[in-house]
Design an enzyme around this catalytic site. Structure first.
Site, mmCIF file in Angstrom:
data_model
loop_
_atom_site.group_PDB
_atom_site.id
_atom_site.type_symbol
_atom_site.label_atom_id
_atom_site.label_comp_id
_atom_site.label_asym_id
_atom_site.label_seq_id
_atom_site.Cartn_x
_atom_site.Cartn_y
_atom_site.Cartn_z
ATOM 1 N N ARG A 144 0.854 -1.177 0.000
ATOM 2 C CA ARG A 144 0.000 0.000 0.000
ATOM 3 C C ARG A 144 0.897 1.236 0.000
ATOM 4 O O ARG A 144 2.020 1.205 0.493
ATOM 5 C CB ARG A 144 -0.900 0.028 1.233
ATOM 6 C CG ARG A 144 -1.891 -1.127 1.336
ATOM 7 C CD ARG A 144 -2.747 -0.975 2.583
ATOM 8 N NE ARG A 144 -3.744 -2.040 2.702
ATOM 9 C CZ ARG A 144 -3.577 -3.155 3.398
ATOM 10 N NH1 ARG A 144 -2.419 -3.371 4.030
ATOM 11 N NH2 ARG A 144 -4.527 -4.067 3.456
ATOM 12 N N LYS A 168 -2.644 -2.140 7.886
ATOM 13 C CA LYS A 168 -3.848 -1.584 8.500
ATOM 14 C C LYS A 168 -4.106 -2.231 9.859
ATOM 15 O O LYS A 168 -3.933 -3.430 10.019
ATOM 16 C CB LYS A 168 -5.057 -1.812 7.584
ATOM 17 C CG LYS A 168 -5.086 -0.907 6.353
ATOM 18 C CD LYS A 168 -6.379 -1.097 5.586
ATOM 19 C CE LYS A 168 -6.473 -0.136 4.414
ATOM 20 N NZ LYS A 168 -7.745 -0.290 3.670
ATOM 21 N N HIS A 234 -1.961 2.754 -6.183
ATOM 22 C CA HIS A 234 -2.904 1.675 -5.900
ATOM 23 C C HIS A 234 -3.123 0.805 -7.129
ATOM 24 O O HIS A 234 -3.328 -0.416 -7.013
ATOM 25 C CB HIS A 234 -4.233 2.258 -5.417
ATOM 26 C CG HIS A 234 -4.975 1.337 -4.497
ATOM 27 N ND1 HIS A 234 -4.449 0.877 -3.307
ATOM 28 C CD2 HIS A 234 -6.210 0.771 -4.602
ATOM 29 C CE1 HIS A 234 -5.323 0.082 -2.718
ATOM 30 N NE2 HIS A 234 -6.393 -0.001 -3.478
ATOM 31 N N ARG A 237 -0.440 -1.694 -7.207
ATOM 32 C CA ARG A 237 -0.728 -2.767 -6.242
ATOM 33 C C ARG A 237 -1.731 -3.750 -6.848
ATOM 34 O O ARG A 237 -1.582 -4.969 -6.711
ATOM 35 C CB ARG A 237 -1.261 -2.148 -4.951
ATOM 36 C CG ARG A 237 -1.758 -3.140 -3.881
ATOM 37 C CD ARG A 237 -2.080 -2.359 -2.614
ATOM 38 N NE ARG A 237 -3.025 -3.014 -1.755
ATOM 39 C CZ ARG A 237 -2.715 -3.899 -0.796
ATOM 40 N NH1 ARG A 237 -1.452 -4.246 -0.621
ATOM 41 N NH2 ARG A 237 -3.645 -4.420 -0.025
ATOM 42 N N HIS A 260 -4.795 -8.476 3.478
ATOM 43 C CA HIS A 260 -6.248 -8.369 3.605
ATOM 44 C C HIS A 260 -6.721 -9.173 4.813
ATOM 45 O O HIS A 260 -6.388 -10.345 4.944
ATOM 46 C CB HIS A 260 -6.945 -8.916 2.353
ATOM 47 C CG HIS A 260 -6.794 -8.029 1.159
ATOM 48 N ND1 HIS A 260 -6.973 -8.493 -0.138
ATOM 49 C CD2 HIS A 260 -6.476 -6.713 1.045
ATOM 50 C CE1 HIS A 260 -6.786 -7.487 -0.978
ATOM 51 N NE2 HIS A 260 -6.479 -6.411 -0.291
ATOM 52 N N TYR A 269 -10.125 -9.939 -7.129
ATOM 53 C CA TYR A 269 -9.177 -10.175 -8.212
ATOM 54 C C TYR A 269 -9.574 -11.380 -9.070
ATOM 55 O O TYR A 269 -9.183 -11.453 -10.228
ATOM 56 C CB TYR A 269 -7.760 -10.338 -7.654
ATOM 57 C CG TYR A 269 -7.279 -9.051 -7.046
ATOM 58 C CD1 TYR A 269 -6.895 -7.985 -7.856
ATOM 59 C CD2 TYR A 269 -7.259 -8.877 -5.667
ATOM 60 C CE1 TYR A 269 -6.499 -6.791 -7.304
ATOM 61 C CE2 TYR A 269 -6.859 -7.676 -5.108
ATOM 62 C CZ TYR A 269 -6.486 -6.633 -5.930
ATOM 63 O OH TYR A 269 -6.100 -5.434 -5.389
#
Length: 294
Positions: A144, A168, A234, A237, A260, A269
């Site tokens: 990220r 995150k 992004h 990524r 994730h 994806y």
């Protein structure tokens, strides 16, 4: 009281699930907002909650789905604690929200982008070498933007070809560093002039910002002859993830690499890859060609 129940629920999320402060604040807003419409959530019944459907009528489906999810988790907690024996949020129907497919770059476009960066870095000018290192990590490791710009200098691998990333919610993960990225990082460290900074990509005030990274990527795209509107940190990524999946990567492995928390996020994806395959059939299948020839 309703606020006490919400406080207890949020405390559980923080203690047992490691929820970040922003996540907890979002849950609180959703629950307290629902309480303003339906009344005391701890005692509310299905009839009380049904009015939320009308109150949320103008909201985006994704927003409504998030609010319903917060309520269902809250009532699940209340039932676990023995505060009530039912879940009235079952009256709320989760809308079917389709996530937009992320923008992607083709292999040729990525190659063109990286070739431009390599040519500019050939003279070992610090800014050009830094740009090459940034790109190799965006596309080669799927970081990220925030994770990338805030990397400490100690993150540069020595023996093990991995970076330790804080993502995150403060979650730690290891991501692989390709040979190309490791070489680019070595070149950058050799010309980097900030001996007192703890940051891998320092600036005058700390480390380069996400906005500055965004600008640098757009500017390089323009020099490479690519549409800047199609390219961002992004998007690179996304390209990392999509191209790995095309190459046969396992979805669970991809989830780990991307950081994730939910496999459902990674599954987007599979849709990207499916869309690519449908386009390929429509464009290249013999019957499509015959129809076009008419």
């Amino acid at each position: 009281m309703m606020s006490a129940a919400i406080d207890a629920f949020l405390a559980m999320l923080a203690a047992e699930r490691g929820a970040a402060a922003n996540t907890l604040a979002a849950y609180r807003r959703d629950l307290e907002g629902a309480g303003e419409v339906a009344g005391d959530l701890e005692r509310a019944g299905k009839a009380d909650l049904s009015c939320l459907t009308r109150a949320w009528a103008d909201l985006a489906p994704s927003t409504v789905a998030r609010k319903i999810s917060a309520l269902r988790q809250f009532y699940g907690f209340c039932m676990d604690e023995g505060w009530r024996g039912d879940d009235p949020s079952a009256v709320l129907v989760r809308p079917q929200a389709r996530r937009p497919l992320p923008k992607i770059l083709s292999h040729a476009e990525v190659e063109r982008f990286l070739t431009q960066a390599e040519e500019e870095a050939a003279g070992d000018k610090p800014n050009a070498v830094r740009m090459l290192a940034l790109l190799e990590l965006l596309y080669g490791s799927g970081l990220r933007a925030t994770e990338l710009v805030s990397l400490p200098i100690t993150a540069v691998p020595r023996d093990a070809p991995f970076l330790s990333i804080t993502g995150k919610g403060g979650q730690q993960r290891m991501v692989p560093v390709s040979r190309r990225a490791k070489e680019a990082l070595g070149r950058w460290v050799a010309v980097r002039s900030a001996p007192g900074s703890p940051h891998l990509f320092p600036s005058r005030t700390g480390y380069i910002s996400r906005i500055r990274l965004y600008q640098l990527v757009k500017e390089l795209a323009l020099r490479a002859g690519l549409d800047p509107a199609k390219v961002s940190p992004h998007v690179l990524r996304h390209a990392f993830a999509t191209h790995l999946l095309e190459g046969g990567a396992d979805l669970r492995v991809l989830q780990t690499l991307l950081g994730h928390a939910d496999i459902a996020t990674t599954q987007i994806y599979t849709h990207v890859d499916s869309a690519r395959l449908v386009a390929l059939v429509n464009e290249r299948h013999p019957l499509a060609a015959a129809r076009a020839g008419g």
